[in-house]
Write an enzyme that holds these catalytic residues in place. Structure first.
Site, PDB file in Angstrom:
ATOM      1  N   MET A 175       0.845  -1.191   0.000  1.00  0.00           N
ATOM      2  CA  MET A 175       0.000   0.000   0.000  1.00  0.00           C
ATOM      3  C   MET A 175       0.887   1.250   0.000  1.00  0.00           C
ATOM      4  O   MET A 175       0.454   2.330   0.423  1.00  0.00           O
ATOM      5  CB  MET A 175      -0.941  -0.005   1.204  1.00  0.00           C
ATOM      6  CG  MET A 175      -1.904  -1.189   1.144  1.00  0.00           C
ATOM      7  SD  MET A 175      -3.465  -0.919   2.008  1.00  0.00           S
ATOM      8  CE  MET A 175      -2.885  -0.692   3.669  1.00  0.00           C
ATOM      9  N   ARG A 187       3.025   2.744   8.889  1.00  0.00           N
ATOM     10  CA  ARG A 187       2.358   3.592   9.900  1.00  0.00           C
ATOM     11  C   ARG A 187       3.362   4.329  10.788  1.00  0.00           C
ATOM     12  O   ARG A 187       2.997   5.316  11.427  1.00  0.00           O
ATOM     13  CB  ARG A 187       1.418   2.747  10.764  1.00  0.00           C
ATOM     14  CG  ARG A 187       0.150   2.359  10.031  1.00  0.00           C
ATOM     15  CD  ARG A 187      -0.898   1.804  10.983  1.00  0.00           C
ATOM     16  NE  ARG A 187      -2.217   1.815  10.360  1.00  0.00           N
ATOM     17  CZ  ARG A 187      -2.641   0.912   9.499  1.00  0.00           C
ATOM     18  NH1 ARG A 187      -1.843  -0.078   9.154  1.00  0.00           N
ATOM     19  NH2 ARG A 187      -3.844   1.000   8.966  1.00  0.00           N
ATOM     20  N   GLY A 243      11.424  -2.916   5.054  1.00  0.00           N
ATOM     21  CA  GLY A 243      10.669  -4.177   5.170  1.00  0.00           C
ATOM     22  C   GLY A 243      10.186  -4.615   3.794  1.00  0.00           C
ATOM     23  O   GLY A 243      10.318  -5.782   3.406  1.00  0.00           O
ATOM     24  N   HIS A 244       9.633  -3.653   3.032  1.00  0.00           N
ATOM     25  CA  HIS A 244       9.201  -3.979   1.654  1.00  0.00           C
ATOM     26  C   HIS A 244      10.425  -4.354   0.807  1.00  0.00           C
ATOM     27  O   HIS A 244      10.379  -5.306   0.030  1.00  0.00           O
ATOM     28  CB  HIS A 244       8.499  -2.773   1.018  1.00  0.00           C
ATOM     29  CG  HIS A 244       7.242  -2.359   1.725  1.00  0.00           C
ATOM     30  ND1 HIS A 244       7.160  -1.224   2.488  1.00  0.00           N
ATOM     31  CD2 HIS A 244       6.018  -2.943   1.788  1.00  0.00           C
ATOM     32  CE1 HIS A 244       5.930  -1.115   2.988  1.00  0.00           C
ATOM     33  NE2 HIS A 244       5.218  -2.139   2.582  1.00  0.00           N
TER      34      HIS A 244
END
Ligand code: PAF
Length: 308
Positions: A29, A188, A35-36
């Site tokens: 998203m 987030r 992390g991605h």
């Protein structure tokens, strides 16, 4: 990196690519972080042709304010994807993904998974996740799907989706990436101000405390419970009672000002909540808590005790 904004363009591009490497897909998203990038690295290390999507899916937000505030950083996302060596970015509009409107058109039978933890605290969330992931998988048609263990329950839900819909794709779950101070990487985190960013590590500290307490209890001598003489049975394993441990973790977070949704330890395969754990089958400690306005989730797999 090629950027496709429509299903037709993406399909045309993918159908014309030479046969050969398996296609690895990383749905996101946006608001991308390492992390991605670690999912992309895993796919590329396996020689995959990589497609990444950036699409903030409206149907998975049970809280409209959360959807509005979801960080959008497409320019830096494109940079990260290019640097990571992604082959194709799929960047669709809402109408491209939902041509007949933004509504849930089908119910996925997720059973118990939808009644517990994230399922209980975010009603409808996993239906929206399944809707968009199914749609994306049918568009991209990957061989392998890469997702992060940070969303432990989401990975289980997607495994169930793949079974339910008999989708010909292999789910590859990659380890959580953490900042140097332990905070799990998450889009987030961008919403945390400096003060909240510093304090957010308390969730990781609570998970580490759980891991330590559980292994202390399991390592304690078995006491006076010998194996039944002559039965040939192995001595009963000590089981750690978990309620005092999770209560301590919850109290430590609440004392710091977190609004805790849950601190639980669950069976690592079924997500059944555990009252005690004997260290034999994998278990997972999971936390969800609001830190200021931002809801953070994290988890840590509790490794089974090695049999001697
Ligand atoms: O984990 C996420 O970022 C989202 O839930 C996903 C899988 C991309 C679906 O929108």
């Amino acid at each position: 990196m090629v950027i496709c904004k429509t299903v037709a363009d993406l399909r045309a591009y993918l159908s014309s690519r030479p046969r050969g490497p398996r296609l690895g897909f990383i749905p996101t998203m946006g608001a991308l972080h390492d992390g991605h990038a670690s999912l992309i690295r895993e796919a590329k290390a396996g020689g995959r042709f990589t497609v990444c999507s950036v699409f903030v899916n409206p149907t998975q937000f049970n809280d409209p304010a959360d959807f509005q505030k979801y960080p959008k950083t497409i320019e830096s996302d494109i940079l990260l994807l290019e640097q990571a060596g992604v082959d194709v970015l799929f960047l669709p509009s809402v109408s491209e993904i939902y041509p007949t409107g933004v509504v849930l058109t089908k119910h996925y039978d997720l059973g118990y998974l939808e009644t517990v933890l994230e399922g209980a605290y975010r009603p409808g969330h996993f239906q929206g996740v399944c809707q968009v992931v199914e749609r994306l998988l049918r568009i991209v048609q990957p061989d392998d799907l890469y997702m992060g263990q940070k969303d432990y329950q989401q990975c289980m839900v997607i495994r169930r989706l793949i079974e339910l819909e008999q989708l010909p794709v292999v789910l590859v779950v990659c380890p959580i990436r953490r900042e140097a101070d332990g905070l799990a990487m998450s889009s987030r985190n961008l919403r945390l101000d400096a003060v909240h960013r510093e304090g957010a590590t308390a969730i990781y500290e609570a998970l580490e405390m759980i891991r330590r307490r559980v292994s202390e209890v399991l390592a304690a001598p078995l006491g006076s419970a010998p194996a039944r003489r002559g039965s040939g049975a192995a001595p009963e394993a000590a089981a750690a009672p978990l309620a005092p441990i999770t209560a301590e973790a919850r109290a430590s977070l609440e004392a710091k000002g977190f609004r805790v949704d849950y601190v639980e330890i669950a069976d690592g395969t079924t997500l059944q909540l555990l009252e005690s754990w004997d260290g034999r089958a994998p278990a997972v400690a999971l936390i969800a808590a609001f830190w200021g306005e931002v809801r953070l989730i994290d988890n840590e797999v509790l490794a089974p005790k090695r049999s001697s």
